[in-house]
Write a protein that holds these residues in place. Structure first.
Motif, PDB file in Angstrom:
ATOM      1  N   CYS A   1       0.825  -1.206   0.000  1.00  0.00           N
ATOM      2  CA  CYS A   1       0.000   0.000   0.000  1.00  0.00           C
ATOM      3  C   CYS A   1       0.860   1.257   0.000  1.00  0.00           C
ATOM      4  N   MET A   2       0.153   2.378  -0.097  1.00  0.00           N
ATOM      5  CA  MET A   2       0.773   3.687   0.048  1.00  0.00           C
ATOM      6  C   MET A   2       0.101   4.374   1.224  1.00  0.00           C
ATOM      7  N   ILE A   3       0.890   5.051   2.031  1.00  0.00           N
ATOM      8  CA  ILE A   3       0.350   5.899   3.091  1.00  0.00           C
ATOM      9  C   ILE A   3       0.415   7.321   2.555  1.00  0.00           C
ATOM     10  N   LEU A   4      -0.735   7.962   2.462  1.00  0.00           N
ATOM     11  CA  LEU A   4      -0.846   9.303   1.894  1.00  0.00           C
ATOM     12  C   LEU A   4      -1.051  10.292   3.026  1.00  0.00           C
ATOM     13  N   VAL A   5      -0.110  11.201   3.184  1.00  0.00           N
ATOM     14  CA  VAL A   5      -0.090  12.093   4.340  1.00  0.00           C
ATOM     15  C   VAL A   5      -0.475  13.520   3.935  1.00  0.00           C
ATOM     16  N   ASN A   6      -1.531  14.041   4.577  1.00  0.00           N
ATOM     17  CA  ASN A   6      -1.957  15.447   4.467  1.00  0.00           C
ATOM     18  C   ASN A   6      -2.464  15.869   3.089  1.00  0.00           C
TER      19      ASN A   6
ATOM     20  N   ASN B   1      -5.673  16.659   0.524  1.00  0.00           N
ATOM     21  CA  ASN B   1      -7.106  16.954   0.580  1.00  0.00           C
ATOM     22  C   ASN B   1      -7.861  16.015  -0.354  1.00  0.00           C
ATOM     23  N   SER B   2      -9.166  16.082  -0.355  1.00  0.00           N
ATOM     24  CA  SER B   2      -9.979  15.128  -1.116  1.00  0.00           C
ATOM     25  C   SER B   2      -9.736  15.227  -2.627  1.00  0.00           C
ATOM     26  N   LYS B   3      -9.525  16.426  -3.143  1.00  0.00           N
ATOM     27  CA  LYS B   3      -9.250  16.575  -4.575  1.00  0.00           C
ATOM     28  C   LYS B   3      -7.917  15.923  -4.932  1.00  0.00           C
ATOM     29  N   GLU B   4      -6.911  16.159  -4.109  1.00  0.00           N
ATOM     30  CA  GLU B   4      -5.595  15.557  -4.339  1.00  0.00           C
ATOM     31  C   GLU B   4      -5.663  14.033  -4.217  1.00  0.00           C
ATOM     32  N   LEU B   5      -6.413  13.554  -3.232  1.00  0.00           N
ATOM     33  CA  LEU B   5      -6.564  12.103  -3.055  1.00  0.00           C
ATOM     34  C   LEU B   5      -7.215  11.460  -4.281  1.00  0.00           C
ATOM     35  N   ALA B   6      -8.180  12.149  -4.876  1.00  0.00           N
ATOM     36  CA  ALA B   6      -8.836  11.621  -6.078  1.00  0.00           C
ATOM     37  C   ALA B   6      -7.839  11.527  -7.235  1.00  0.00           C
ATOM     38  N   ALA B   7      -7.002  12.542  -7.410  1.00  0.00           N
ATOM     39  CA  ALA B   7      -5.989  12.512  -8.473  1.00  0.00           C
ATOM     40  C   ALA B   7      -4.978  11.403  -8.216  1.00  0.00           C
ATOM     41  N   ILE B   8      -4.563  11.253  -6.964  1.00  0.00           N
ATOM     42  CA  ILE B   8      -3.605  10.199  -6.609  1.00  0.00           C
ATOM     43  C   ILE B   8      -4.225   8.822  -6.836  1.00  0.00           C
ATOM     44  N   LYS B   9      -5.503   8.680  -6.529  1.00  0.00           N
ATOM     45  CA  LYS B   9      -6.196   7.404  -6.762  1.00  0.00           C
ATOM     46  C   LYS B   9      -6.133   7.031  -8.242  1.00  0.00           C
TER      47      LYS B   9
ATOM     48  N   ASP C   1      -4.219  -0.188  -2.853  1.00  0.00           N
ATOM     49  CA  ASP C   1      -4.435   0.042  -1.426  1.00  0.00           C
ATOM     50  C   ASP C   1      -3.779   1.349  -1.008  1.00  0.00           C
ATOM     51  N   ARG C   2      -4.600   2.266  -0.506  1.00  0.00           N
ATOM     52  CA  ARG C   2      -4.109   3.577  -0.082  1.00  0.00           C
ATOM     53  C   ARG C   2      -4.665   3.887   1.302  1.00  0.00           C
ATOM     54  N   ILE C   3      -3.810   4.408   2.172  1.00  0.00           N
ATOM     55  CA  ILE C   3      -4.211   4.787   3.531  1.00  0.00           C
ATOM     56  C   ILE C   3      -4.012   6.295   3.648  1.00  0.00           C
ATOM     57  N   ALA C   4      -5.076   7.030   3.904  1.00  0.00           N
ATOM     58  CA  ALA C   4      -4.978   8.482   4.056  1.00  0.00           C
ATOM     59  C   ALA C   4      -4.863   8.832   5.535  1.00  0.00           C
ATOM     60  N   VAL C   5      -3.859   9.629   5.867  1.00  0.00           N
ATOM     61  CA  VAL C   5      -3.639  10.087   7.232  1.00  0.00           C
ATOM     62  C   VAL C   5      -3.327  11.582   7.201  1.00  0.00           C
TER      63      VAL C   5
ATOM     64  N   ASP D   1      -5.336   9.620  16.785  1.00  0.00           N
ATOM     65  CA  ASP D   1      -5.396  10.965  16.201  1.00  0.00           C
ATOM     66  C   ASP D   1      -5.287  12.044  17.276  1.00  0.00           C
ATOM     67  N   ASP D   2      -4.323  11.853  18.177  1.00  0.00           N
ATOM     68  CA  ASP D   2      -4.166  12.769  19.304  1.00  0.00           C
ATOM     69  C   ASP D   2      -2.933  13.658  19.196  1.00  0.00           C
ATOM     70  N   ASN D   3      -2.327  13.722  18.011  1.00  0.00           N
ATOM     71  CA  ASN D   3      -1.116  14.516  17.850  1.00  0.00           C
ATOM     72  C   ASN D   3      -1.440  16.003  17.856  1.00  0.00           C
ATOM     73  N   GLU D   4      -0.722  16.759  18.673  1.00  0.00           N
ATOM     74  CA  GLU D   4      -0.930  18.202  18.729  1.00  0.00           C
ATOM     75  C   GLU D   4       0.097  18.955  17.887  1.00  0.00           C
ATOM     76  N   ASP D   5       1.131  18.254  17.422  1.00  0.00           N
ATOM     77  CA  ASP D   5       2.169  18.857  16.587  1.00  0.00           C
ATOM     78  C   ASP D   5       1.668  18.869  15.143  1.00  0.00           C
ATOM     79  N   VAL D   6       1.097  20.000  14.720  1.00  0.00           N
ATOM     80  CA  VAL D   6       0.504  20.094  13.386  1.00  0.00           C
ATOM     81  C   VAL D   6       1.568  20.539  12.383  1.00  0.00           C
ATOM     82  N   TRP D   7       1.663  19.826  11.285  1.00  0.00           N
ATOM     83  CA  TRP D   7       2.551  20.171  10.188  1.00  0.00           C
ATOM     84  C   TRP D   7       1.794  19.946   8.892  1.00  0.00           C
ATOM     85  N   SER D   8       2.218  20.633   7.844  1.00  0.00           N
ATOM     86  CA  SER D   8       1.443  20.607   6.596  1.00  0.00           C
ATOM     87  C   SER D   8       2.112  19.850   5.461  1.00  0.00           C
TER      88      SER D   8
END
Length: 140
Positions: free
Chosen positions: A19-24, A26-34, A44-48, A67-74
Motif C-alpha cells: 500500500c501507500m500511506i498518503l499524508v496530508n 485533501n480530497s481533490k488531491e486524493l482523487a488525483a492520486i487514486k 491500497d491507499r491509507i490516508a492520514v 489521532d491525538d497529535n498536537e504537533d501540526v505540520w502541513s
C-alpha cells in the motif's frame, strides 16, 4: 548515511500489506492520486493527517491509528510499503505527467516501520534540506 533515489531501492518485504500511506492530502488531491495509483497498479491507499503523527508506521499499516497529535505540520508525503520498484517509478512518473508537485516520498524500512509518523516526516524534511545543500544527515 547515504541517500538513494526511491526507484533505486531494493524491494524489502518489511510488512505484508502492499500500500501507500498518503499524508496530508485533501480530497481533490486524493482523487488525483487514486487515478494515478490505479494506472500504476497500486490499489491500497491509507490516508492520514498530521493528527495521526503519534502513530507508529507499523500501526498505520495494521489500521491501528491514533489521532491525538498536537504537533501540526502541513508537509505532504507518500510512504510506500511492499510495492515493487517498477510500480513506484510508474506512479511517480504519473504524478509528473499529471503536473502534481512531488511530495516527500519514502519506502518503509526495517528502521522506519517502528518510527512514529512525526519522526518519519521530520527525517524526510531534513533529508530534503540536506540533499538540496549537498549534505548528509543522520536520522534521529
Amino acid at each position: 548515511m547515504t541517500f538513494k533515489k526511491i526507484n533505486e531501492n531494493e524491494q524489502q518485504n518489511i510488512h505484508d500489506r502492499s500500500c501507500m500511506i498518503l499524508v496530508n492530502f485533501n480530497s481533490k488531491e486524493l482523487a488525483a492520486i487514486k487515478t494515478v495509483s490505479g494506472f500504476a497498479g497500486i490499489r491500497d491507499r491509507i490516508a492520514v493527517t498530521s493528527k495521526n503523527g503519534n502513530t507508529k508506521i507499523k500501526d498505520i499499516l495494521d489500521g491501528n491509528m491514533v489521532d491525538d497529535n498536537e504537533d501540526v505540520w502541513s508537509e505532504k508525503a507518500i510512504i510506500f510499503n511492499n510495492i515493487p520498484t517498477n510500480r513506484v517509478t510508474g506512479f511517480l512518473d504519473g504524478l509528473k505527467k499529471m503536473k502534481i508537485r512531488r511530495p516527500l516520498t519514502a519506502m518503509v524500512t526495517e528502521v522506519s516501520i517502528d518510527w512514529k509518523l512525526n519522526t518519519l516526516i521530520y527525517n524526510l524534511k531534513e533529508e530534503r534540506k540536506a540533499i538540496a545543500k549537498g549534505q548528509f544527515v543522520d536520522h534521529k
